[in-house]
Design a protein around this motif. Sequence first.
Motif, PDB file in Angstrom:
ATOM      1  N   SER A 409       0.860  -1.354   0.005  1.00  0.00           N
ATOM      2  CA  SER A 409       0.052   0.068   0.108  1.00  0.00           C
ATOM      3  C   SER A 409       1.046   1.269  -0.125  1.00  0.00           C
ATOM      4  O   SER A 409       2.125   1.120   0.303  1.00  0.00           O
ATOM      5  N   ARG A 410       0.309   2.318  -0.417  1.00  0.00           N
ATOM      6  CA  ARG A 410       1.035   3.873  -0.445  1.00  0.00           C
ATOM      7  C   ARG A 410       1.046   4.329   1.106  1.00  0.00           C
ATOM      8  O   ARG A 410       1.319   5.399   1.250  1.00  0.00           O
ATOM      9  N   ASP A 411       0.129   3.849   1.781  1.00  0.00           N
ATOM     10  CA  ASP A 411       0.298   4.283   3.152  1.00  0.00           C
ATOM     11  C   ASP A 411       0.120   3.245   4.513  1.00  0.00           C
ATOM     12  O   ASP A 411       0.085   2.210   3.984  1.00  0.00           O
ATOM     13  N   THR A 438      -1.667   7.417   7.413  1.00  0.00           N
ATOM     14  CA  THR A 438      -3.168   7.746   7.329  1.00  0.00           C
ATOM     15  C   THR A 438      -3.538   7.326   8.880  1.00  0.00           C
ATOM     16  O   THR A 438      -3.373   6.129   9.217  1.00  0.00           O
ATOM     17  N   ASP A 471      -4.667   2.163   0.876  1.00  0.00           N
ATOM     18  CA  ASP A 471      -4.531   2.757  -0.570  1.00  0.00           C
ATOM     19  C   ASP A 471      -3.498   1.816  -1.254  1.00  0.00           C
ATOM     20  O   ASP A 471      -2.249   1.931  -1.332  1.00  0.00           O
ATOM     21  N   GLY A 476      -5.776   0.696  -5.930  1.00  0.00           N
ATOM     22  CA  GLY A 476      -5.930   2.056  -5.064  1.00  0.00           C
ATOM     23  C   GLY A 476      -7.039   1.590  -3.823  1.00  0.00           C
ATOM     24  O   GLY A 476      -6.846   0.599  -3.362  1.00  0.00           O
ATOM     25  N   VAL A 477      -7.333   2.799  -3.189  1.00  0.00           N
ATOM     26  CA  VAL A 477      -8.162   2.840  -2.035  1.00  0.00           C
ATOM     27  C   VAL A 477      -9.342   1.801  -2.241  1.00  0.00           C
ATOM     28  O   VAL A 477     -10.068   1.244  -1.232  1.00  0.00           O
TER      29      VAL A 477
END
Length: 549
Positions: A409-411, A438, A471, A476-477
């Motif tokens: 994930s990006r977070d 996040t 994310d 994506g989310v």
Amino acid sequence: MKRVVISLLAMSVSTALMAAPPKFDGARISADVKELSSDAYEGRSPATAGEEKTIAFLSKQFAAAGMQPGGDLKDGKRLWTQAVPLLKGDIVGKPQLTLTSQGAPQALSQGQEIAVRAAMNGQSQVDIRNAPLVFLGYGVKAPERNWDDFKGVDLKGKIAVVLINDPDFETGAGDFDGKGMTYYGRWTYKYEEGARQGAAGVLIVHETAPASYGWATVAGSNTNTMFDVVRDDPAAAHPALEGWIQRDLAVAMFKRAGLDFEALKKQAQSRDFQPVELKGETFSAHYAVKNEVITSHNVAARLEGSTHPDETIIYSAHWDHIGVGEPDARGDRIFNGAMDNASGTAALVELARGFATQPRPQRSLLFLAVTAEEKGLLGSEYYASHPLYPLAKTVAVINMDGMSPYSPSRDFGIYGSAKMDLLDQLKDVAKAWDIRYTPDTKPEAGLFFRSDHFPFAKRGVPALSYSAGQDWIDGGVAAGKAASDDYTAKRYHQQGDEWQADWTFAGAARDLEVVYTLGEQLANSRQWPNWSPEEAFRATRDASADQRK
């Protein structure tokens, strides 16, 4: 101020010179999850053959990784385990549960309209006959918030009916941290306060949103073997009856008593709320309980520090799950616990493998796989109250409860919203992988109080539970949220939490690089992270400051 500037500069130089972390193997994590969550381990319930298999597997893996036993001392030598005495309770046979309305009895089915737990008050029999029901709002007594849902009502011989979560949940504003759940919102607190107030029992009304999980999770978690720490006076913490009821049943009960459930729930959001008896409604329960004190185990593997071996960074994960219970629609009785928490346990082992390939750190590392998390954080509670290595010199606890088997994930996140230096440092570390922080997207779920870092936190040790973000790099989310929602609805504390052949654990492998780096920085520094000044845990930590140099 000068000392702070020098410390930060030293940390910056140390980070710049830091060697790249080892690469972690998603396929190896997946293989370990497959093993730990197989039917052969019978859902990894404490004090079963599944525990014996789990301990043997983990001890073998930690030894192969080059770790040393870090558990109890026996004949001058450390064992791989720490003995954890627990009170075990099982309902014998089928409980007889009856709701009587205006003299007309209605039999209730265990796991359907109601889910009662094996009594943990030390008694071998639950025998409640036609006990009056009293609605007590959220069942909170919080003098520091000028809040008392009990208003001095005499609960002897009565059943308290309470709502889950805090009075702020519906509106998101008020005296209980808005949407963020406080400990007053946890089911554990509801039972504890009911016992303190002298109630014969506590029934919590289940609603999916404020509980943060569905009825299947409640039934799966509460109708099996129960455990508790061994207490001098168990009745002081547990009423005779502890259970949940479905919302529809509660609405019907209230209606028959001439009451409006929704109207009373709204009243309960105010400190002016007054207890209300459900006139004409009584509850009876009759069942035997088999109690015995058993010994479960935490598994402890240690990598001794080169220059400051008496200072410890703990990585933790719980190895246990729910075990064997009633069959689901497929006839499956085993709660395999692949995500929860074979994934975190496998990640713990993989992390130890990674550290073993690197130069020995200055401070010691403890890889702690704890028992009985599913029964109320009992293994971590026992360690925190009977530490193998002093808490005053425990630098930090980094807990892993569910590691991503999917895309990176990006977070990332942590459970809850506590403020601490440890989180600030984790944010800085994650930037090297272009990962952003996040905040907890469901503060109302009270995850801070539901994971194994909490027993350490309440004793002042800086502690967090790492959580992969939603994310995803792939999808994506939308993809991350869909997977999370699907897991909560269909697998969390259900028989469907099983290993999947398409799990790559790419996300977990990447995230281990992050948590490795955080621990490596702490292990090769003189840092003592602390809580932010506004956090209640700060004072407890500061009280032991003279034991740290």
